[in-house]
Scaffold this active site. Sequence first.
Site, PDB file in Angstrom:
ATOM      1  CB  ALA A  69      -0.882  -0.028   1.244  1.00  0.00           C
ATOM      2  CD  GLU A 120       1.137  -5.719   5.455  1.00  0.00           C
ATOM      3  OE1 GLU A 120       2.006  -6.594   5.664  1.00  0.00           O
ATOM      4  OE2 GLU A 120       0.430  -5.702   4.434  1.00  0.00           O
ATOM      5  CD  GLU A 163      -2.843  -7.490   2.557  1.00  0.00           C
ATOM      6  OE1 GLU A 163      -2.453  -6.341   2.249  1.00  0.00           O
ATOM      7  OE2 GLU A 163      -3.489  -7.737   3.584  1.00  0.00           O
ATOM      8  N   GLY A 202       0.362  -5.120   0.782  1.00  0.00           N
ATOM      9  CA  GLY A 202      -0.750  -5.106  -0.168  1.00  0.00           C
ATOM     10  C   GLY A 202      -0.372  -5.722  -1.511  1.00  0.00           C
TER      11      GLY A 202
HETATM   12  N1  3HC Z   1       4.666   3.379  -0.005  1.00  0.00           N
HETATM   13  C1  3HC Z   1       5.177   4.583  -0.330  1.00  0.00           C
HETATM   14  N2  3HC Z   1       6.473   4.812  -0.601  1.00  0.00           N
HETATM   15  C2  3HC Z   1       7.296   3.757  -0.530  1.00  0.00           C
HETATM   16  C3  3HC Z   1       6.842   2.473  -0.211  1.00  0.00           C
HETATM   17  C4  3HC Z   1       5.456   2.293   0.058  1.00  0.00           C
HETATM   18  N3  3HC Z   1       4.937   1.087   0.345  1.00  0.00           N
HETATM   19  N4  3HC Z   1       7.886   1.632  -0.236  1.00  0.00           N
HETATM   20  C5  3HC Z   1       8.962   2.369  -0.573  1.00  0.00           C
HETATM   21  N5  3HC Z   1       8.603   3.648  -0.750  1.00  0.00           N
HETATM   22  C6  3HC Z   1       9.471   4.751  -1.183  1.00  0.00           C
HETATM   23  C7  3HC Z   1      10.602   5.016  -0.220  1.00  0.00           C
HETATM   24  O1  3HC Z   1      10.204   5.904   0.794  1.00  0.00           O
HETATM   25  C8  3HC Z   1      11.650   5.609  -1.137  1.00  0.00           C
HETATM   26  O2  3HC Z   1      11.302   6.947  -1.346  1.00  0.00           O
HETATM   27  P1  3HC Z   1      12.447   8.074  -1.617  1.00  0.00           P
HETATM   28  O3  3HC Z   1      13.088   7.657  -2.892  1.00  0.00           O
HETATM   29  O4  3HC Z   1      11.660   9.327  -1.680  1.00  0.00           O
HETATM   30  O5  3HC Z   1      13.361   7.992  -0.422  1.00  0.00           O
HETATM   31  C9  3HC Z   1      11.435   4.859  -2.436  1.00  0.00           C
HETATM   32  O6  3HC Z   1      10.113   4.318  -2.358  1.00  0.00           O
HETATM   33  C10 3HC Z   1      12.392   3.721  -2.661  1.00  0.00           C
HETATM   34  O7  3HC Z   1      12.389   2.902  -1.513  1.00  0.00           O
HETATM   35  P2  3HC Z   1      13.701   2.162  -1.027  1.00  0.00           P
HETATM   36  O8  3HC Z   1      14.816   3.116  -0.942  1.00  0.00           O
HETATM   37  O9  3HC Z   1      13.336   1.394   0.196  1.00  0.00           O
HETATM   38  O10 3HC Z   1      13.931   1.207  -2.280  1.00  0.00           O
HETATM   39  P3  3HC Z   1      14.562  -0.243  -2.335  1.00  0.00           P
HETATM   40  O11 3HC Z   1      14.639  -0.571  -3.762  1.00  0.00           O
HETATM   41  O12 3HC Z   1      15.769  -0.345  -1.469  1.00  0.00           O
HETATM   42  O13 3HC Z   1      13.465  -1.201  -1.636  1.00  0.00           O
HETATM   43  C11 3HC Z   1      11.247  -2.029  -1.189  1.00  0.00           C
HETATM   44  C12 3HC Z   1      12.198  -1.362  -2.215  1.00  0.00           C
HETATM   45  C13 3HC Z   1      11.778  -3.432  -0.858  1.00  0.00           C
HETATM   46  C14 3HC Z   1       9.878  -2.114  -1.773  1.00  0.00           C
HETATM   47  C15 3HC Z   1      11.258  -1.185   0.101  1.00  0.00           C
HETATM   48  O14 3HC Z   1      11.001   0.158  -0.252  1.00  0.00           O
HETATM   49  C16 3HC Z   1      10.236  -1.578   1.119  1.00  0.00           C
HETATM   50  O15 3HC Z   1      10.478  -2.481   1.890  1.00  0.00           O
HETATM   51  N6  3HC Z   1       9.094  -0.864   1.160  1.00  0.00           N
HETATM   52  C17 3HC Z   1       8.077  -1.041   2.151  1.00  0.00           C
HETATM   53  C18 3HC Z   1       7.370  -2.353   2.045  1.00  0.00           C
HETATM   54  C19 3HC Z   1       6.224  -2.406   3.021  1.00  0.00           C
HETATM   55  O16 3HC Z   1       6.372  -2.241   4.208  1.00  0.00           O
HETATM   56  N7  3HC Z   1       5.041  -2.688   2.491  1.00  0.00           N
HETATM   57  C20 3HC Z   1       3.852  -2.791   3.273  1.00  0.00           C
HETATM   58  C21 3HC Z   1       3.134  -1.490   3.215  1.00  0.00           C
HETATM   59  S1  3HC Z   1       1.743  -1.463   4.276  1.00  0.00           S
HETATM   60  C22 3HC Z   1       0.550  -2.314   3.395  1.00  0.00           C
HETATM   61  O17 3HC Z   1       0.789  -2.803   2.318  1.00  0.00           O
HETATM   62  C23 3HC Z   1      -0.796  -2.344   4.042  1.00  0.00           C
HETATM   63  C24 3HC Z   1      -1.734  -3.332   3.412  1.00  0.00           C
HETATM   64  O18 3HC Z   1      -1.738  -4.528   4.133  1.00  0.00           O
HETATM   65  C25 3HC Z   1      -3.132  -2.785   3.373  1.00  0.00           C
END
Ligand code: 3HC
Length: 653
Positions: free
Chosen positions: A61, A123, A103, A100
């Site tokens: 998400a 999450e 999911e 997400g």
């Molecule tokens: N939402 C918004 N922005 C995000 C994001 C997300 N889910 N994931 C990464 N970003 C942004 C980062 O803030 C960063 O922004 P910046 O360039 O402005 O600093 C950019 O994307 C690149 O991120 P990384 O530097 O971390 O890039 P990598 O290539 O090293 O890693 C990744 C990519 C593995 C996808 C890593 O970003 C990551 O682990 N992201 C988060 C994953 C996560 O926690 N997902 C769950 C979200 S909550 C959810 O899905 C709820 C659902 O159940 C309803």
Amino acid sequence: MTVKLERRNGIAVVTIDNPPVNALGRAVREKLWALAGELDEDPSVRAVVLTGAGKLFVGGADITEFDRPVEPPGLPELIARIEAAAKPWVGAIRGVALGGGLEITLGCCFRIATADARFALPETTLGIIPGAGGTQRLPRLIGIDHAIGVVAENLTLDAAHAVELGLVDRLVDEPLVDAAEAFVLEALERPLPEPVSRRPVAAVDPARLQEAEARIRRAARGAAAPPLALAALRFGLEHGFASGMANERAVFLKLRASPEAAALRYLFFAERAALRPADMRGITPFAIGRVGVVGGGTMGVGIAAALRNANLPVVLVERDETSLARGMAALAAVFQAARKKGGLSEAEAERRIGAVTGAVGYAALAECDLVIEAVFEDLSVKRAVFAELGRICRRDAVLATNTSYIDPRLIAAGLPEPGRFIGLHFFSPAQVMKLLEIVPTPATRPEVLATAFDLARRLAKIPVRSGICDGFIGNRILRRYRTEAEVLLRDGVSAAAIDAAMRGFGFAMGPFEMQDMAGLDISFLYREAARSRGETVPETPGDLLVRAGRKGQKTGGGWYDYAPGDRTPQPSAEAARILAPMQAPPQTLAPEAIVERLLAAMAAEGQAILAEGIAAIPTDIDLVEVHGYGFPRRRGGPMFQASRAANRTQDGN
Ligand code: 3HC
Ligand code: NAI
């Protein structure tokens, strides 16, 4: 363009194209929602392939939306819509499918993936639980035992494992969309499987569930989300899919608005920003191939291990053969311990230690691109080392010191090129601790600074730039924290009460337990050195203990007593007697009041550090505390706490 549609041979290929991580923000959800309807109505379409543009499928998400109310269409509704589509949807995954992102694939009829695919529900690391069916569909697809690990323990499944568990129907090669097309054409020949939400789920073994609950609660150390993720999974098993979904969403939304989730989101973005400081943009770091480490003690060994974990060849230099043998053995032990824990294969452990060259004398450092000094904390010893390095190393090699307290300008004095010198302050154990304080001197060249940030990224560290002051950012705040704890102690609050309060807040240890573990003599010697220079340093309670031979765990006692071979702190009558002359009559203070006092002291020091320009922004201070000093991650850091407290006060007014 956030979502692209292409039609080929009766198959609609829907590609989420929302850089940088194809997050499922509102625009993406809206477009997918519209497409789901449109493709259902389109008689020329027999099936839909859902994929991601670039190197990954979907990073989850959109976390930047979490500070606002949910904007429809919600992800659970979208996934339900995909699951109910008239044509089968196939998730085609390369790279990560997280949160997400995983999911949405569970709403698809099939999932295929390339060998680099990885699946996780991270999450809980953001203080929330999966909120779009992860806790409900995953156990129906891969079974409860495996689902527990993914949902509540942040377990990542690689592609091969995902196939084994039935999460992925087929492993395919690139080009992914071609493979997806071939898969779909075959799949359409057979009856389609039941949607995941309608599949039965095996009965739960209550004993296993209880075991998992205890394990997850222990590991969470007070964090709310992991036990709640498991509870949500369990609720769905006991009450059925629809109630499970409703419950999951309610818990998700509640947690999303919690202070804990706000703190974890704050750190998520701060950590990423720390790797890319604005003033480093456009500056090309030096290429670092081979790294030298001088000093094979506690820090040198940890630094060498961290470098090897990032696959950098290392030259480890010690002052004599005995010290070198000890250092090399300690380094081998680090990798053997990782092997025993299951993190490394025997061959990999051998490979890591095999690329370390041990040497006595500096000649072996002539070809290194970077040399990190980690010898005794003594200015004259360090200066002698850098005099040699200045003579022997290439003129373009970066030279770094790991000093904790000595002014790096004094260490660099006399170097032929002071522009290539920098402080790189690692934390013990250096192969584990994430923090790297980067301490440039006024002479340090921007490329050298950029190289330090680049190195941090390669070592998977969190870099924070610090100006020069006594203790840099972290040790300076630590000193203030300990001093404030001693003020409370003198006021009659017991060490045990102070430690318990800080543990209750989320630290693994309180300030006195921590000192007993690290040894009270280091800071004692520091104060004694200042006294011997004629500085006025008042006697502290810790001084009384050290003078009585109580230096901490290593001497069987410090603030507490310790039974031989046991690290459990026991109240000490002897310590109480020694400390009595410095303590007011006993008083009881509520744990919240103790926490408030100590946090306020840390934040006040943080403010001073900012005012002096030692740290650039408050988030840097919080990153130092969380990654170097055990500040509980779910609390964000002392500056985050202070800003929340200030907001509360404002709201109260
Ligand atoms: N939402 C918004 N922005 C995000 C994001 C997300 N889910 N994931 C990464 N970003 C942004 C980062 O803030 C960063 O922004 P910046 O360039 O402005 O600093 C950019 O994307 C690149 O991120 P990384 O530097 O971390 O890039 P990598 O290539 O090293 O890693 C990744 C990519 C593995 C996808 C890593 O970003 C990551 O682990 N992201 C988060 C994953 C996560 O926690 N997902 C769950 C979200 S909550 C959810 O899905 C709820 C659902 O159940 C309803
Ligand atoms: P240590 O005493 O464990 O190791 C120092 C090593 O340097 C010894 O093995 C010694 O033989 C070697 N050495 C001394 N002179 C040398 C020379 N001229 N050439 C080659 N090797 C030489 O010390 P530790 O704890 O590893 O600390 C090293 C540095 O790291 C110090 O500056 C310290 O302040 C800093 N530091 C220490 C931390 C810690 O938690 N121990 C944390 C962060 C920084």
